[in-house]
Design an enzyme around this catalytic site. Sequence first.
Site, short mmCIF file in Angstrom:
data_model
loop_
_atom_site.label_atom_id
_atom_site.label_comp_id
_atom_site.label_asym_id
_atom_site.label_seq_id
_atom_site.Cartn_x
_atom_site.Cartn_y
_atom_site.Cartn_z
N CYS A 166 23.49 25.60 36.09
CA CYS A 166 23.57 26.22 34.76
C CYS A 166 22.14 26.47 34.25
O CYS A 166 21.33 25.54 34.18
CB CYS A 166 24.31 25.28 33.82
N CYS A 185 28.89 20.59 30.58
CA CYS A 185 28.94 21.61 31.61
C CYS A 185 28.50 20.91 32.89
O CYS A 185 27.44 20.28 32.91
CB CYS A 185 27.96 22.73 31.26
N LYS A 217 2.20 4.59 1.50
CA LYS A 217 2.30 5.09 2.86
C LYS A 217 1.95 6.57 2.82
O LYS A 217 2.74 7.41 2.40
CB LYS A 217 3.72 4.88 3.41
N GLU A 229 0.85 -1.20 0.00
CA GLU A 229 0.00 0.00 0.00
C GLU A 229 0.88 1.24 0.00
O GLU A 229 2.02 1.19 0.45
CB GLU A 229 -0.85 0.05 1.28
N CYS A 232 26.63 29.42 30.99
CA CYS A 232 27.00 29.89 32.32
C CYS A 232 28.50 30.12 32.50
O CYS A 232 28.95 30.45 33.60
CB CYS A 232 26.50 28.91 33.38
N TYR A 238 -7.13 2.03 6.16
CA TYR A 238 -6.29 0.91 5.77
C TYR A 238 -6.23 -0.22 6.80
O TYR A 238 -5.44 -1.16 6.65
CB TYR A 238 -4.88 1.36 5.42
N CYS A 248 31.22 26.93 29.09
CA CYS A 248 29.79 26.73 28.78
C CYS A 248 29.19 28.01 28.21
O CYS A 248 29.35 29.08 28.79
CB CYS A 248 29.05 26.33 30.06
N ASP A 254 1.30 10.27 3.83
CA ASP A 254 2.00 11.11 4.80
C ASP A 254 0.99 12.04 5.48
O ASP A 254 0.79 13.18 5.08
CB ASP A 254 3.08 11.93 4.08
N LYS A 272 10.81 3.26 3.34
CA LYS A 272 10.87 4.72 3.25
C LYS A 272 11.61 5.12 1.99
O LYS A 272 12.71 4.62 1.75
CB LYS A 272 11.62 5.28 4.47
S1 IVH Z 1 -0.56 0.31 8.70
C1 IVH Z 1 0.16 -1.75 12.71
N1 IVH Z 1 -0.84 1.39 6.33
O1 IVH Z 1 2.51 5.00 8.89
C2 IVH Z 1 0.32 -1.05 11.43
N2 IVH Z 1 0.12 2.71 8.07
O2 IVH Z 1 4.99 4.22 10.39
C3 IVH Z 1 -0.48 0.17 11.34
N3 IVH Z 1 0.64 5.00 7.43
O3 IVH Z 1 1.27 5.06 12.17
C4 IVH Z 1 -0.16 1.05 10.22
N4 IVH Z 1 -0.05 4.85 5.34
O4 IVH Z 1 0.23 6.65 10.45
C5 IVH Z 1 -0.41 1.56 7.59
N5 IVH Z 1 -1.19 2.25 4.20
C6 IVH Z 1 -0.77 2.42 5.45
C7 IVH Z 1 -0.24 3.64 5.91
C8 IVH Z 1 0.20 3.74 7.24
C9 IVH Z 1 0.47 5.65 6.27
C10 IVH Z 1 1.25 5.58 8.65
C11 IVH Z 1 0.47 5.37 9.92
C12 IVH Z 1 1.38 4.63 10.85
C13 IVH Z 1 2.72 4.94 10.28
C14 IVH Z 1 3.70 3.84 10.63
#
Ligand code: IVH
Length: 674
Positions: free
Chosen positions: A428, A423, A116, A114, A408, A223, A405, A118, A311
């Site tokens: 301080c 220090c 990820k 999936e 201080c 998700y 320092c 942000d 990542k």
């Molecule tokens: S699963 C136990 N799926 O990434 C697993 N997380 O680093 C629960 N996130 O806290 C997370 N997209 O905020 C999952 N498709 C996705 C995601 C996702 C973003 C975030 C989520 C989680 C963090 C983990």
Amino acid sequence: MDQAKAKQEINSLREDLNKYNYKYYVLDQPSVSDAIYDQKMQSLRQLEEQFPQFITSDSPTQRVGGEALDAFEKVQHQVPMLSLSNAFNESDLRDFDRRVKDGLGVERVMYVCELKIDGLAVSLRYENGLFTQGATRGDGTTGEDITSNLRTIRSIPLRIKETDTIEVRGEAFMPQKSFLALNEAKEENGEDPFANPRNAAAGSLRQLNPKIAAKRNLDIFLYAVGQWESGTLTAHSERLHYLSTLGFKTNPEWQKCATIDEVINYVNEWVTKRTNLHYEIDGIVIKVDQLAYQDQLGTTAKSPRWAIAYKFPAEEAITKLHDIELSVGRTGVVTPTAVLDPVKVAGTTVQRASLHNEDLIHEKDIRMNDTVVIKKAGDIIPEVVRVMIDERDGTEKPYHMPSQCPACSSELVRLEEEVALRCINPNCPAQVKEGLTHFVSRNAMNIDGLGEKVIEQLFEANLVKSIADIYQLKRDELLPLERMGEKSVDNLLQAIEVSKSNSLERLLFGLGIRFVGSKAAKTLAIHFETMDQLEQASYDELVAVKEIGDKMADSIVRYFSEEEVKELLHDLKALNLNMTYLGLKPKTEELNDSPFYEKTIVLTGKMKELTRPEAKEKIELLGGKVTGSVSKKTSLVIAGEDAGSKLDKANNLGITTWDEQQLIDALKEKNETN
Ligand code: IVH
């Protein structure tokens, strides 16, 4: 119009509006013109005004409702909201695949990949089909109730066709377009813009007035499923499908992968494709599809073993380092920080990067006025990667740490075997401020409204010089300070008052005794129960406690022998701070004859007297390990009512089984039922 007719009309308008809403916000496929939508909404509003007895909380007119809150309530997550461990390259992914397969003892596993997203992890709770509570992740165990803000997200259904209590989880985010528009408006108003869409989403959901969140165009992808008593599906992919059929917005880009090579292909594809999305992603999440496998693999304290987050590689940027500043931490360590010409990296503007210590500066040969390459480690913390030597023009100057320092002026020292300069002046001011900030922080006394900035302000105003001063703050002293309105002062004093009754481990951690982290503080609190007993403990008594090593024991004895500490504790006692452990207490000395000691136990079926988390906690306190699935390694299965396949499996494998009453009897015998 009579009541019956009105009710019928209201229902039909709601049905239409919910349908349009679903198509527009969940499927991104508008099905009617704005004019028609507005007209129906208007009719519904009028009818509800005329017949207020028919207003229900799930009506499309009720998304933005109610007054602004004073503060968010805390929410206890029934199933912890874990985070994910990270992978940064192909070999990390292959290692993950190996670990999964070895852990399961199989050679083939189905994965789901999936995007990820942000944003910010949230949980949505539905009871009897109605959206009843939405919460932030918080620290994973306790989040904040942000229901009224989440209700404003149009892609979140207010009602679903699932009457079982179900808690679904996902990522709330701000689409890029909304983010840019919001920042433009902020800048026009002379306000500071948000650094990135994630901060903007989090900031919007942390507004106490839902009308603000409603204007921020937030969205969400679901998700995962958290608590779901009678969920019967067997694969994560089935759950994703099911979430869509319930009307939730799921991300359409997910894909099943039968091998790790397929996973790696998916990941590589998205490294380039990510720029075409209208929202930001920071990686790919890879999950084992089969839920039984997920159960079998289980979790570590922080993250599941059945999933990993890949990542994307950190973006790098080039900029000029024009100064090195020093800061003094809580323990006196002096840390150099590079001051950079502002530069954009991975979505945020970076102006500072920690250089950690003098050795590192010399190792990388970093000089004032150098041109440097920077990146964000783990996409969060800015770091100087290397110097661009070819760019030097002779104006660069090597850097040397001062001998005094910066806060201080005491002579700095380098302790044996340490790279850091320290220090060692306990008074301080920089250290004192850092110590106070630590004391009020989330894992310590958790005093809302007392962050670093406020501590700084109170310190500069001479109102707080030591921990005890926090508990002697007066309303009249606070009110004249900048940014301290009546309400914030009252809230702050209230939060300070509440913190007095924290359990011992929070105070203990907050005191900042060297080497005593939050986990050790808890161990100590459980073992010694009161501050007095800990204070009197000898080195030998301390090292006798499991998990307390000699370095820590030494530091604790030394800490409590100091006159200033004795005075501080005396003052805190007089100010009514609780000095006792208030949590559950395992009877360590009795663990050996505990029926659960070092046993692997599975709980299944519905319990009547205890909730599952309660039963789990009590068993764990008696030395047992509670896992999710039955295998040959299971020692005992405790089955409540309507236990299904897990009980059958236990019987097939010849594993001992108990009913709930047997569990309660055993706990009673060990005095652990309360
Ligand atoms: S699963 C136990 N799926 O990434 C697993 N997380 O680093 C629960 N996130 O806290 C997370 N997209 O905020 C999952 N498709 C996705 C995601 C996702 C973003 C975030 C989520 C989680 C963090 C983990």
